[in-house]
Write a protein that holds these residues in place. Structure first.
Motif, PDB file in Angstrom:
ATOM      1  N   PRO A 251       0.813  -1.226   0.000  1.00  0.00           N
ATOM      2  CA  PRO A 251       0.000   0.000   0.000  1.00  0.00           C
ATOM      3  C   PRO A 251       0.844   1.272   0.000  1.00  0.00           C
ATOM      4  O   PRO A 251       0.514   2.233  -0.711  1.00  0.00           O
ATOM      5  CB  PRO A 251      -0.833  -0.128   1.283  1.00  0.00           C
ATOM      6  CG  PRO A 251      -0.943  -1.600   1.498  1.00  0.00           C
ATOM      7  CD  PRO A 251       0.379  -2.156   1.072  1.00  0.00           C
ATOM      8  N   LYS A 252       1.938   1.289   0.745  1.00  0.00           N
ATOM      9  CA  LYS A 252       2.799   2.467   0.764  1.00  0.00           C
ATOM     10  C   LYS A 252       3.522   2.622  -0.565  1.00  0.00           C
ATOM     11  O   LYS A 252       3.703   3.753  -1.058  1.00  0.00           O
ATOM     12  CB  LYS A 252       3.816   2.354   1.908  1.00  0.00           C
ATOM     13  CG  LYS A 252       4.707   3.583   2.062  1.00  0.00           C
ATOM     14  CD  LYS A 252       3.896   4.820   2.435  1.00  0.00           C
ATOM     15  CE  LYS A 252       4.792   6.018   2.682  1.00  0.00           C
ATOM     16  NZ  LYS A 252       3.996   7.249   2.986  1.00  0.00           N
ATOM     17  N   GLU A 255       1.148   4.179  -2.926  1.00  0.00           N
ATOM     18  CA  GLU A 255       0.997   5.599  -2.600  1.00  0.00           C
ATOM     19  C   GLU A 255       2.177   6.414  -3.123  1.00  0.00           C
ATOM     20  O   GLU A 255       1.997   7.476  -3.746  1.00  0.00           O
ATOM     21  CB  GLU A 255       0.877   5.766  -1.077  1.00  0.00           C
ATOM     22  CG  GLU A 255       0.776   7.206  -0.614  1.00  0.00           C
ATOM     23  CD  GLU A 255       0.827   7.327   0.903  1.00  0.00           C
ATOM     24  OE1 GLU A 255       1.196   8.417   1.407  1.00  0.00           O
ATOM     25  OE2 GLU A 255       0.514   6.347   1.613  1.00  0.00           O
ATOM     26  N   ASP A 259       2.115   9.234  -6.116  1.00  0.00           N
ATOM     27  CA  ASP A 259       2.586  10.584  -5.791  1.00  0.00           C
ATOM     28  C   ASP A 259       3.665  11.052  -6.770  1.00  0.00           C
ATOM     29  O   ASP A 259       3.790  12.242  -7.049  1.00  0.00           O
ATOM     30  CB  ASP A 259       3.133  10.630  -4.364  1.00  0.00           C
ATOM     31  CG  ASP A 259       2.033  10.634  -3.309  1.00  0.00           C
ATOM     32  OD1 ASP A 259       0.857  10.846  -3.682  1.00  0.00           O
ATOM     33  OD2 ASP A 259       2.338  10.408  -2.123  1.00  0.00           O
ATOM     34  N   ALA A 303      -4.569  -0.489  -8.448  1.00  0.00           N
ATOM     35  CA  ALA A 303      -4.392   0.915  -8.071  1.00  0.00           C
ATOM     36  C   ALA A 303      -4.080   1.776  -9.288  1.00  0.00           C
ATOM     37  O   ALA A 303      -4.585   2.901  -9.419  1.00  0.00           O
ATOM     38  CB  ALA A 303      -3.287   1.042  -7.030  1.00  0.00           C
ATOM     39  N   THR A 307      -6.712   4.858 -11.442  1.00  0.00           N
ATOM     40  CA  THR A 307      -6.431   6.247 -11.805  1.00  0.00           C
ATOM     41  C   THR A 307      -7.187   6.652 -13.068  1.00  0.00           C
ATOM     42  O   THR A 307      -7.322   7.839 -13.348  1.00  0.00           O
ATOM     43  CB  THR A 307      -4.932   6.463 -12.066  1.00  0.00           C
ATOM     44  OG1 THR A 307      -4.535   5.722 -13.236  1.00  0.00           O
ATOM     45  CG2 THR A 307      -4.080   6.040 -10.873  1.00  0.00           C
TER      46      THR A 307
END
Length: 362
Positions: A251-252, A255, A259, A303, A307
């Motif tokens: 998950p990180k 992220e 970013d 993920a 987007t």
């Protein structure tokens, strides 16, 4: 051909001539105009049965094997509204100019002329598919096709981000590769900062748009050559190797990846099946233990899919000649699961195109 020879003879710096666009927007005006006339949910598929980027035969069988394993049906079932156009398998011819480049400048690389001929054809094919479809999928073949797939995408959509999901960085130069296998070099053809190392390849003509180094993110690396590590760190390229993934979790990583990507850019996802652990993807030429689980791979592509900016996808390095029948089946099924999730399947379920009045009115 004459233009390529003249460019090579001048020895001009590619750093000056290469176009690397970072302005806001998902592409040029002409690209947006073309996109407006294609269906929003259309997908073009091209098989690229290229096996000369490395030394193990069999990877050229993967495009047809995936089709025989119900690729179209799997993708269609994952997204009810998806319109699929299969363009068959890519064809290419090697001309004398490329053979001369190989003999004079790149003789220490295996099959350079074939590599360049295949990728030149793929560049044009990708441009065509994006003129006619909202998204495209390139099925390898080995990861040498990543050059042409991304370069063609960049020509259609200059403002592009690339997520390279792989056990390997594939950013070696012809002067740094130990093996001479060009499937370990495709990313080096895409970056502005490395253009001068390929000064005889005519890249300004065939692939004029470069990928900005800050719009490249690697996920899943765990077998990085020393010169590759040097290049990645020298240019500050983001890469999340498996030790980082183990430390902070998927998950990180997702992220941090999102970013890093320009939110106005379209996204190209290049997925090497060896990014997955060899327990779930054993039939591949350069398997490395300790990779992503299938669930982690699915989470990453979900993920990116969410987007709504993924425009191009590669799936490469499935080799049906490696391993036993069960190994091959496991690897193909893993590849299909990745693609299914990339193009619409939701593990949380969905209820489009059903009779929602079945339980009566509230």
């Amino acid at each position: 051909m004459l233009a390529r020879q003249k460019l090579a003879s001048r020895g001009l710096s590619r750093l000056v001539r290469c176009k690397s666009t970072t302005s806001i927007g998902s592409g040029s005006h002409s690209s947006r105009a073309k996109a407006s006339v294609v269906a929003e949910q259309s997908l073009g598929i091209i098989g690229v049965p290229f096996a000369k980027g490395q030394g193990k035969q069999g990877v050229e069988l993967a495009p047809d094997l995936l089709r025989q394993s119900n690729l179209r049906q799997v993708l269609q079932s994952s997204h009810d509204g998806l319109v699929i156009r299969d363009y068959g398998n890519l064809q290419y011819t090697v001309d004398e100019t490329l053979l001369q480049q190989q003999r004079v400048h790149y003789h220490h690389i295996r099959n350079y002329a074939d590599f360049m001929a295949c990728n030149r054809a793929l560049i044009e094919q990708v441009k065509l598919m994006l003129q006619q479809n909202a998204q495209f999928l390139a099925i390898g073949g080995d990861h040498a096709i990543g050059f042409g797939s991304v370069a063609g995408h960049l020509q259609h959509t200059p403002n592009l981000s690339l997520v390279w999901i792989d056990a390997h960085a594939d950013i070696n130069l012809h002067s740094t590769s130990q093996s001479g296998n060009i499937h370990g070099m495709p990313v080096s053809f895409l970056l502005e900062q490395l253009r001068t190392t390929w000064q005889h390849a005519g890249l300004d003509e065939i692939a004029p748009n470069c990928l900005p180094k800050d719009q490249l993110v690697y996920i899943g690396l765990r077998d990085i050559d020393p010169y590759e590590a040097f290049i990645l760190n020298k240019f500050g390229i983001r890469y999340y190797a498996m030790d980082t993934i183990d430390r902070v979790g998927v998950p990180k990583i997702i992220e941090m990846t999102l970013d890093a990507l320009n939110p106005q850019n379209k996204i190209h996802v290049s997925f090497d099946i060896d990014a997955l652990d060899s327990n779930v993807a054993p039939s591949t030429g350069t398997a490395v233990r300790g990779g992503l689980t299938l669930r982690e791979g699915i989470s990453i592509v979900e993920a990116l899919r969410d987007t709504k900016r993924v425009q191009g996808v590669d799936l490469v390095e499935i080799n049906p000649k490696l391993g036993n029948e069960r190994d091959v089946r496991t690897t193909v099924e893993s590849g299909l699961e990745i693609l299914k999730s990339m193009f619409g399947y939701r593990r949380s379920g969905h209820w489009s195109n059903i009779d929602t009045g079945i339980l009566g009115s509230d």
